[in-house]
Scaffold this active site. Structure first.
Site, PDB file in Angstrom:
ATOM      1  N   CYS B  85       0.951  -1.113  -0.054  1.00  0.00           N
ATOM      2  CA  CYS B  85      -0.053   0.137  -0.064  1.00  0.00           C
ATOM      3  C   CYS B  85       0.982   1.315   0.059  1.00  0.00           C
ATOM      4  O   CYS B  85       1.591   1.491   0.926  1.00  0.00           O
ATOM      5  CB  CYS B  85      -0.718   0.100   1.208  1.00  0.00           C
ATOM      6  SG  CYS B  85      -1.794   1.591   1.628  1.00  0.00           S
ATOM      7  N   CYS B 195      -0.613   3.654  -6.582  1.00  0.00           N
ATOM      8  CA  CYS B 195      -1.703   3.180  -5.524  1.00  0.00           C
ATOM      9  C   CYS B 195      -1.887   1.811  -5.954  1.00  0.00           C
ATOM     10  O   CYS B 195      -2.072   1.436  -7.209  1.00  0.00           O
ATOM     11  CB  CYS B 195      -3.132   3.836  -5.661  1.00  0.00           C
ATOM     12  SG  CYS B 195      -4.198   3.323  -4.619  1.00  0.00           S
TER      13      CYS B 195
END
Lengths: 228, 228
Positions: B85, B195
């Protein structure tokens, strides 16, 4: 609803099959936001000795490694355990003896998922066959099991090791389909994808006969158990 | 060669992005047999509080949860840590303070992977932008960063949450491509998929402009570090 249980996956046998189990688990959970997904701890340990060789008496036992992985996952917080490998279920008692949390069997989940049939064709690795895992599970349920003959079983094992090496080509898929069909031709009412590498190259809709996927069966049972 | 290092993955943010990282790690290792793959420990913990809300001051901090996951992975045997992440890297110092093993940054790996460009377009979540993670990483390298304007950023966040909810439809893919192209139109020489949900709906070959995938960049660095 109480907090869902934490799933512990003993993986790495092989790694691609573990990815497949994890992916199906995430997909089948059907959560709308991250926070509704299930917490999952994975020990992807590909260095666990070859299960087929051990069961054939040709190599070291994976049992101590499987027991260590089980203990590590319990220690890390897992509430129950699964293994992303049918053959490794030959060592289920060693795993259960190492921990105090439940173990959910892929073999039992798959045999239940086959439903109301009297004869199934089982695509299983040598070690899984040698340990009679599916023969016993289906036998208890009054279902006859058909396996490949010696020659096609040898070819099946070669295909499994090609999949483990990353070969999921059309050639491998077509050969896997034809092995499944040979069991259908001998009277199998359903084909059991009883090795976690099989679903990577045999999709349920590729054949006219139902294919029961051991990975899907375990995923469904693990999600239900986690949320119970 | 010495024994490869054991990779610890702090995951669950979101789970599908963690599956993607794990899948790419297995695929990129390029091993011929199970035993040549890398041992990987994963804590897929989707219950870690929303990173974007925390960075915006609207929700609880994920830092204690990230630190606990890091400690658990070290205790379970991980030799180094990664997080699947980008936004969670805003809490990198909390993670590093919790353990004594190295942390491999996805942000640094991605900025290095962009290579010799002077201006990049960054598709990053609100929290990742708010914490200036890519602005700083590229700034150090003399590279200008372009971001979406407020309106398209709001649309980007909606797409990310659709991906997290399992929607990887053509409609989502086409919108993600058009957001990437808007950065290209403003002069970006490369698009940074900053992302981990972005690569799930934006493939590198979908656009005429190079796409630098943060997941791929981290995978390559993690494999090299594990084998070093």
């Amino acid at each position: 609803m109480s907090e869902p249980k934490i799933i512990g996956i003993i993986g790495g046998m092989g790694p691609a099959a573990t990815v497949d189990l994890f992916a199906k688990l995430v997909e089948a959970t059907g959560a709308a936001i991250d926070q509704d997904h299930l917490r999952t701890l994975i020990d992807n340990n590909p260095r666990i000795p070859n299960r087929n060789d051990a069961i054939a008496g040709r190599g070291p036992s994976p049992a101590p490694h499987l027991a260590a992985a089980a203990r590590g996952l319990q220690q890390a917080g897992a509430d129950f355990l699964v293994i992303a490998c049918n053959t490794a279920h030959a060592f289920q008692s060693d795993i259960e003896a190492a921990v105090t949390i439940p173990f959910i069997s892929m073999i039992e989940a798959t045999a239940d998922a086959a439903g109301d049939v009297d004869r199934v064709g089982v695509l299983a690795a040598d070690g899984c066959r040698g340990a009679h895992l599916y023969e016993h599970a289906f036998g208890k349920r009054g279902v006859t099991t058909l396996f490949l003959d010696d020659e096609t079983q040898a070819e099946f094992m070669k295909l499994i090791f090609r999949v483990k090496a990353g070969d999921m080509s059309d050639a491998v898929r077509r050969r896997m389909e034809s092995l499944a069909l040979s069991l259908y031709a001998r009277g199998a009412k359903a084909i059991i994808a009883a090795c976690t590498e099989v679903p990577l190259v045999l999709s349920a809709d590729a054949l006219a006969v139902p294919v029961i996927n051991s990975t899907d069966a375990l995923v469904a049972r693990a999600i239900a158990f986690a949320k119970a």
